[in-house]
Enzyme design. Structure first.
Site, PDB file in Angstrom:
ATOM      1  N   HIS A  23       6.734 -49.015  16.250  1.00 11.53           N
ATOM      2  CA  HIS A  23       5.488 -49.473  16.889  1.00 11.53           C
ATOM      3  C   HIS A  23       5.276 -48.667  18.170  1.00 11.53           C
ATOM      4  O   HIS A  23       5.182 -49.239  19.267  1.00 11.53           O
ATOM      5  CB  HIS A  23       5.532 -50.973  17.241  1.00 11.53           C
ATOM      6  N   HIS A  79       0.552 -54.293   2.318  1.00  9.73           N
ATOM      7  CA  HIS A  79       0.278 -54.350   3.761  1.00  9.73           C
ATOM      8  C   HIS A  79      -0.242 -52.979   4.186  1.00  9.73           C
ATOM      9  O   HIS A  79       0.274 -51.950   3.751  1.00  9.73           O
ATOM     10  CB  HIS A  79       1.590 -54.693   4.472  1.00  9.73           C
ATOM     11  N   GLU A  81      -0.347 -51.592   7.238  1.00  7.17           N
ATOM     12  CA  GLU A  81       0.171 -50.909   8.439  1.00  7.17           C
ATOM     13  C   GLU A  81       0.723 -49.535   8.048  1.00  7.17           C
ATOM     14  O   GLU A  81       1.226 -49.328   6.935  1.00  7.17           O
ATOM     15  CB  GLU A  81       1.233 -51.774   9.148  1.00  7.17           C
ATOM     16  N   ASP A  83       3.260 -47.716   8.520  1.00  8.93           N
ATOM     17  CA  ASP A  83       4.617 -47.451   8.034  1.00  8.93           C
ATOM     18  C   ASP A  83       4.733 -47.679   6.522  1.00  8.93           C
ATOM     19  O   ASP A  83       5.696 -47.215   5.908  1.00  8.93           O
ATOM     20  CB  ASP A  83       5.658 -48.280   8.797  1.00  8.93           C
ATOM     21  N   HIS A 146       2.909 -60.165   8.790  1.00 13.03           N
ATOM     22  CA  HIS A 146       2.537 -60.490  10.152  1.00 13.03           C
ATOM     23  C   HIS A 146       1.155 -59.971  10.541  1.00 13.03           C
ATOM     24  O   HIS A 146       0.774 -60.061  11.715  1.00 13.03           O
ATOM     25  CB  HIS A 146       3.594 -59.924  11.115  1.00 13.03           C
ATOM     26  N   ASP A 165       6.959 -56.893   4.864  1.00 12.57           N
ATOM     27  CA  ASP A 165       7.684 -56.994   6.139  1.00 12.57           C
ATOM     28  C   ASP A 165       8.570 -58.246   6.228  1.00 12.57           C
ATOM     29  O   ASP A 165       9.606 -58.224   6.908  1.00 12.57           O
ATOM     30  CB  ASP A 165       6.698 -57.024   7.306  1.00 12.57           C
ATOM     31  N   TYR A 193      14.532 -58.708  14.529  1.00  6.59           N
ATOM     32  CA  TYR A 193      13.246 -58.472  13.852  1.00  6.59           C
ATOM     33  C   TYR A 193      12.418 -59.756  13.870  1.00  6.59           C
ATOM     34  O   TYR A 193      11.230 -59.746  14.195  1.00  6.59           O
ATOM     35  CB  TYR A 193      13.576 -58.038  12.430  1.00  6.59           C
ATOM     36  N   HIS A 226      11.561 -53.123   4.759  1.00 11.12           N
ATOM     37  CA  HIS A 226      12.453 -52.475   5.736  1.00 11.12           C
ATOM     38  C   HIS A 226      13.874 -53.000   5.521  1.00 11.12           C
ATOM     39  O   HIS A 226      14.076 -54.219   5.404  1.00 11.12           O
ATOM     40  CB  HIS A 226      12.071 -52.811   7.181  1.00 11.12           C
TER      41      HIS A 226
HETATM   42 FE1  FEO Z   1       3.758 -54.461   9.554  1.00  6.82          FE
HETATM   43 FE2  FEO Z   1       6.433 -52.683   8.453  1.00  6.82          FE
HETATM   44  O1  FEO Z   1       4.664 -52.940   8.975  1.00  6.82           O
END
Ligand code: FEO
Length: 397
Positions: A23, A79, A81, A83, A146, A165, A193, A226
């Site tokens: 991030h 998701h 995002e 990543d 999230h 996530d 996390y 992750h």
């Molecule tokens: Fe919310 Fe691993 O991205």
């Protein structure tokens, strides 16, 4: 490198051992991370999520060595995002018509990031996608776990939940599965996390886990986006999440301070001494904020039932490191925690009042008034700090 998960499901992601911040520079990743992408090869071929943009070309090269990319029938974007979606722009140049399954908010986020009109197929909870050989993907929206667009999907017959996530950890490992890694490292990263990312959404975490359990779907594996894949007792991480989401605390107090000439540091140490005198069972952790990792401190605050925050007065206020960590803490909406303020001063002495206000704004319950010491604490001030610690220790006993 493609690695088998179960039957025709493979991991095709990227392990990032070099990652030290995530991030931007908002989250420290001492143990690296991974961006987990999955390939399902049944009668239909499905790609679930991709990897972070810096690895897009390597991801596509590796994937194209495993399969003809044109054989991908469906892409699932759990998701948006970066990543997880970062390789989509390069991938979609090669297979531009391939449908991308995601939530309505996922379309908004993906368009917001990449400004492309890809072949989006929006889903809602309960929608299914047949992938052949008697197997289906079942979609489950998971808003604010999230991001608003987040969703899970579940593969029938193989009994795999792709949770994105949720249940993840920033943890690089060459071993895919939870039973193959050091459990201390794994749970250290899992709680960090949760504390730093998921705390504000705890009521939704509880609701979503209960919703999934009520579906009564057999569960053999949780594939996160992750860190490790949970194959050994996968519900263990969901059970931990239920504990963490329920105003989690241990018998711990965390003392956070900054200091210029060690006066406020001395106060922290003497308050700690007082706590120990009357409450030997409580874990006490002290952090000089300017030389400590803020995400690790947040994890300790998450585990604590109380915090003490200290700063000397400077320019009628506090050192900026204190406002920084207090803004992080406010944003995470910790519940059911006690607090108090302390600090040294030379003349005007506003720091304790200001920290007290920051603690109230972050919804901590004040245990008592804060404590101030003038200049470098003298013997009398040191005794006052010890007595103050005793008072705190008794409150928390
Ligand atoms: Fe919310 Fe691993 O991205």
């Amino acid at each position: 490198m493609k690695k088998n998960v179960k039957n025709n499901v493979s991991w095709v992601g990227k392990v990032d051992w070099e990652l030290k911040n995530f991030h931007g520079h908002e989250y420290s990743t001492h143990k690296g991370s991974s961006y987990n992408s999955y390939l399902i090869q049944e009668e239909k071929t499905v790609l679930i999520d991709t990897v972070w943009k810096p690895f897009d070309k390597q991801f596509i090269k590796d994937l194209s060595e495993e399969i003809d990319l044109k054989k991908i029938d469906y892409i699932v974007a759990n998701h948006a995002e970066i990543d997880h979606s970062g390789a989509l722009p390069e991938l979609m140049k090669l297979i531009p018509d391939t449908p991308i399954y995601c939530t309505t908010r996922g379309v908004k986020s993906l368009k917001g990031h990449y400004h492309q009109n890809w072949n989006f197929k929006t889903i809602k909870t309960g929608d299914t996608l047949d992938i052949g050989n008697g197997k289906q993907l079942i979609f489950i929206e998971a808003p604010m776990l999230h991001w608003p667009d987040s969703m899970f999907c579940y593969l029938t017959v193989d009994n795999i939940l792709f949770s994105n996530d949720a249940f993840g950890q920033h943890y690089a490992t060459e071993h895919l599965f939870n039973d193959l890694v050091d459990q201390g490292e794994l749970f250290t990263e899992a709680i960090k996390y949760y504390a730093n990312i998921l705390t504000p959404f705890s009521p939704l975490v509880i609701k979503k886990i209960k919703e999934f359990v009520s579906l009564d779907l057999p569960l053999d594996i949780i594939c996160t986006s992750h860190g490790v894949i949970w194959r050994d007792n996968p519900m263990q991480i969901a059970e931990r999440y239920l504990q963490w989401a329920d105003n989690y605390q241990e018998n711990q107090i965390t003392i956070i301070y900054d200091t210029m000439w060690n006066g406020t540091k001395r106060m922290a140490e003497k308050i700690s001494e007082g706590i120990q005198k009357v409450n030997s069972g409580i874990t006490i952790k002290l952090y000089h904020i300017s030389i400590s990792d803020k995400n690790d401190i947040i994890t300790e605050v998450f585990k604590s039932k109380a915090v003490l925050v200290g700063s000397p007065t400077i320019n009628k206020g506090v050192l900026s490191s204190i406002t920084g960590i207090m803004e992080e803490i406010r944003g995470l909406s910790f519940k059911n925690k006690k607090a108090a303020a302390f600090g040294t001063y030379g003349w005007s002495g506003e720091s304790v009042t200001m920290i007290t206000k920051l603690l109230e704004d972050a919804h901590f319950e004040l245990m008592t008034d804060g404590i101030k010491a003038e200049w470098n604490p003298n013997d009398n001030a040191v005794r006052e700090c010890i007595l103050y610690g005793e008072k705190i220790g008794k409150i928390l006993a």
